[in-house]
Write an enzyme that holds these catalytic residues in place. Structure first.
Site, PDB file in Angstrom:
ATOM      1  N   GLU A 133       0.883  -1.172   0.000  1.00  0.00           N
ATOM      2  CA  GLU A 133       0.000   0.000   0.000  1.00  0.00           C
ATOM      3  C   GLU A 133       0.917   1.218   0.000  1.00  0.00           C
ATOM      4  OE1 GLU A 133      -2.429   0.650   3.449  1.00  0.00           O
ATOM      5  OE2 GLU A 133      -3.759   2.013   2.378  1.00  0.00           O
ATOM      6  N   HIS A 197      -5.542   6.114  -1.535  1.00  0.00           N
ATOM      7  CA  HIS A 197      -4.783   7.320  -1.198  1.00  0.00           C
ATOM      8  C   HIS A 197      -4.589   8.149  -2.470  1.00  0.00           C
ATOM      9  CE1 HIS A 197      -3.876   6.133   2.993  1.00  0.00           C
ATOM     10  NE2 HIS A 197      -4.048   4.919   2.493  1.00  0.00           N
ATOM     11  N   ASN A 221     -12.377   5.981   2.210  1.00  0.00           N
ATOM     12  CA  ASN A 221     -11.306   6.597   2.996  1.00  0.00           C
ATOM     13  C   ASN A 221     -10.117   6.927   2.103  1.00  0.00           C
ATOM     14  OD1 ASN A 221     -12.431   4.360   5.366  1.00  0.00           O
ATOM     15  ND2 ASN A 221     -12.371   6.539   5.794  1.00  0.00           N
ATOM     16  N   ALA A 222      -9.529   8.099   2.327  1.00  0.00           N
ATOM     17  CA  ALA A 222      -8.304   8.518   1.636  1.00  0.00           C
ATOM     18  C   ALA A 222      -8.469   8.492   0.119  1.00  0.00           C
ATOM     19  CB  ALA A 222      -7.107   7.664   2.067  1.00  0.00           C
ATOM     20  N   ASP A 274      -7.515  -3.694   7.910  1.00  0.00           N
ATOM     21  CA  ASP A 274      -6.522  -2.615   8.017  1.00  0.00           C
ATOM     22  C   ASP A 274      -5.920  -2.656   9.433  1.00  0.00           C
ATOM     23  OD1 ASP A 274      -5.009  -0.514   7.059  1.00  0.00           O
ATOM     24  OD2 ASP A 274      -6.571   1.004   7.292  1.00  0.00           O
TER      25      ASP A 274
HETATM   26 ZN   LIG Z   1      -4.661   3.185   3.642  1.00  0.00          ZN
END
Ligand SMILES: [Zn+2]
Length: 384
Positions: A133, A197, A221-222, A274
Site C-alpha cells: 500500500e 490514497h 477513505n483517503a 486494516d
Molecule cells: Zn490506507
C-alpha cells in the site's frame, strides 16, 4: 502412496461460500475439502469433530489488508518472523489466509518486506503474498502514511513488481501519480492494482480501469469523495461489476449509511481489517514512523486524532457487517472469503468449501458469532 487420512467437522449450518447446508459436515482429506455431506450420510468409523449446537462452519476469512497484529507492525519488522506472528495473532479471529500489508516506506525496507513475504509463500499456507500500500500514492491523501516517502515508480520498482514471483501481489496506488502505461504493465504481470490514497477524478479512474486497475482500497477513505459534478473513484467503482472494493466496517472509518450505499452498487465488496499491532496483542499503543499511536475505545489514533489503521479483527468485521449494515450472514461471510479470494485470482482454491478447495475453515457460534475454531489446510489451529 497411502490415501490422506479423512476426518470431518460437523455443524448445524455449513455455508460453503455459495449455499447453506443444514446438519451437515465438511469432510477433509489431507489439506483439501473432499465435500460437504449430510451428517446422516457420513460413513461409520470416520473421525468427526462435532461443533456445539447451532454453530456455523464457513470458509476461513481472507484479509487482504493486515498491517500488523500480536503487537507487531510489518513496517517496523519486515521479516518472516513478523509475518508469522501476525498470522498467528489473526488466526484466533478466523483469518486463515491474508496479505501482510506494507505501507509507504523506504525502497530498502520495501524490498525486505517483499523478500520476507516471498520466502513464506508456499511454505506458510496462510501467507498468500503481499499487499504493498504505497509508496506510489498522493500526498494530498496521505492519511497516516509518510508523504515524504511517497514517490513515482522507478525502473527498479517495476522490475521487482513485474518480475517472477510466488503468490499474489496487490499494489495500492494513486493512478494520477504513476506514468501512463504503468498500471497496464503491472496488470499484465498478474499484479492486482487497487486505487487508494488518491485524488484521481472519475475520468482518471476510468482510464486506470481500462489499463487493468480492478480494486479500490478502503473505499471512501483517503480518496476523492463523491460529489455532484466530479463523481471521482467511488462512482467509477460502484458502477462496475468487475471492480472489488475493501471496506473497513468498524463503525469509525465510514458511516454505515455510506457502506450501505456501496453495497447497492455493482462492485464486489470485501471485508478488510486494516489491522494494526493491537489486534491479538497485549499492548494498547505502538510506534508508527516514530510517532506513538494509541488505541482508545476501539480506535487507533495519532496524537492529532487522525485514524491510524484499525483495531478491527475479521470476526468483528463480519459481526459488524451483519449488525450495522443489516447484511445477511451468508453475504457477510462471502465478503470475508470468496470475494477476496476471487479478487486476487485464488477463487479456484480458496474461499469455498467445494470439493478440491483448500480446507480453510472457521467455526462460529450462532448468536454472538464468536470464533470457535479455525482450520488451515485441514489442520485445526494449524500451521501458519
Ligand atoms: Zn490506507
Amino acid at each position: 502412496m497411502s490415501e490422506a487420512k479423512r476426518h470431518a467437522v460437523a455443524a448445524a449450518t455449513v455455508f460453503d461460500g455459495w449455499t447453506t447446508h443444514k446438519d451437515a459436515a465438511v469432510v477433509i482429506e489431507g489439506s483439501r475439502v473432499a465435500g460437504v455431506f449430510a451428517q446422516s450420510e457420513l460413513p461409520s468409523g470416520l473421525e468427526v469433530c462435532k461443533l456445539p449446537p447451532n454453530a456455523w462452519l464457513a470458509p476461513g476469512f481472507i484479509d487482504l489488508q493486515v498491517n500488523g497484529g500480536g503487537d507487531v507492525l510489518f513496517n517496523n519488522a519486515p521479516t518472516r518472523e513478523a509475518i508469522l506472528a501476525i498470522a498467528a495473532a489473526h488466526r484466533r479471529f478466523g483469518t486463515t489466509a491474508f496479505l501482510p500489508t506494507f505501507i509507504t516506506d523506504t525502497p530498502e525496507k520495501m524490498s525486505a518486506a517483499f523478500a520476507a513475504a516471498q520466502s513464506l509463500v508456499g511454505d506458510a499456507p496462510s501467507v498468500l503474498g503481499i499487499h504493498l500500500e504505497g509508496p506510489f500514492l498522493s500526498p494530498e491523501k496521505a492519511g497516516v502514511h509518510d508523504a515524504s516517502l511517497m514517490r513515482q515508480p522507478g525502473a527498479e520498482d517495476l522490475d521487482m513488481l513485474c518480475g517472477p514471483r510466488k503468490g499474489a501481489l496487490l499494489v495500492t496506488l494513486a493512478p494520477e501519480r504513476v506514468p501512463q502505461g504503468c498500471i497496464a504493465r503491472l496488470a499484465q504481470s498478474g499484479v492486482r492494482v487497487s486505487l487508494g490514497h488518491s485524488m484521481a477524478s472519475y475520468a482518471e479512474t476510468r482510464a486506470a480501469m481500462a489499463e487493468g486497475l480492478s480494486g479500490f482500497t478502503h473505499l471512501f477513505n483517503a480518496m476523492r469523495p463523491l460529489a455532484s459534478r466530479e463523481p471521482g473513484p467511488i462512482a467509477a467503482a460502484l458502477e462496475s461489476p468487475n471492480a472489488w472494493f475493501g471496506m473497513i466496517v468498524d463503525g469509525f472509518h465510514v458511516d454505515p449509511a455510506m457502506l450501505g450505499l456501496a453495497l447497492r452498487g455493482l462492485a464486489r465488496p470485501m471485508l478488510v481489517t486494516d489491522a494494526m499491532p493491537p489486534v491479538g496483542g497485549r499492548q494498547s499503543r505502538f510506534d508508527l514512523y516514530g510517532a506513538e499511536i494509541r488505541v482508545a475505545e476501539g480506535r487507533c489514533e495519532r496524537p492529532d486524532g487522525r485514524l491510524a489503521g484499525s483495531a478491527l479483527d475479521m470476526a468483528s468485521a463480519v459481526r459488524n457487517c451483519v449488525r450495522m449494515l443489516d447484511v445477511p450472514l451468508e453475504d457477510a461471510l462471502r465478503f470475508a472469503s470468496r470475494n477476496p479470494a476471487e479478487f486476487i485470482g485464488l477463487g479456484h482454491l480458496l474461499g469455498s468449501l467445494r470439493p478440491g478447495y483448500r480446507a480453510d475453515l472457521v467455526a462460529l457460534s450462532a448468536d454472538s458469532l464468536e470464533v470457535l475454531g479455525t482450520w488451515v489446510a485441514g489442520k485445526e489451529n494449524g500451521p501458519s
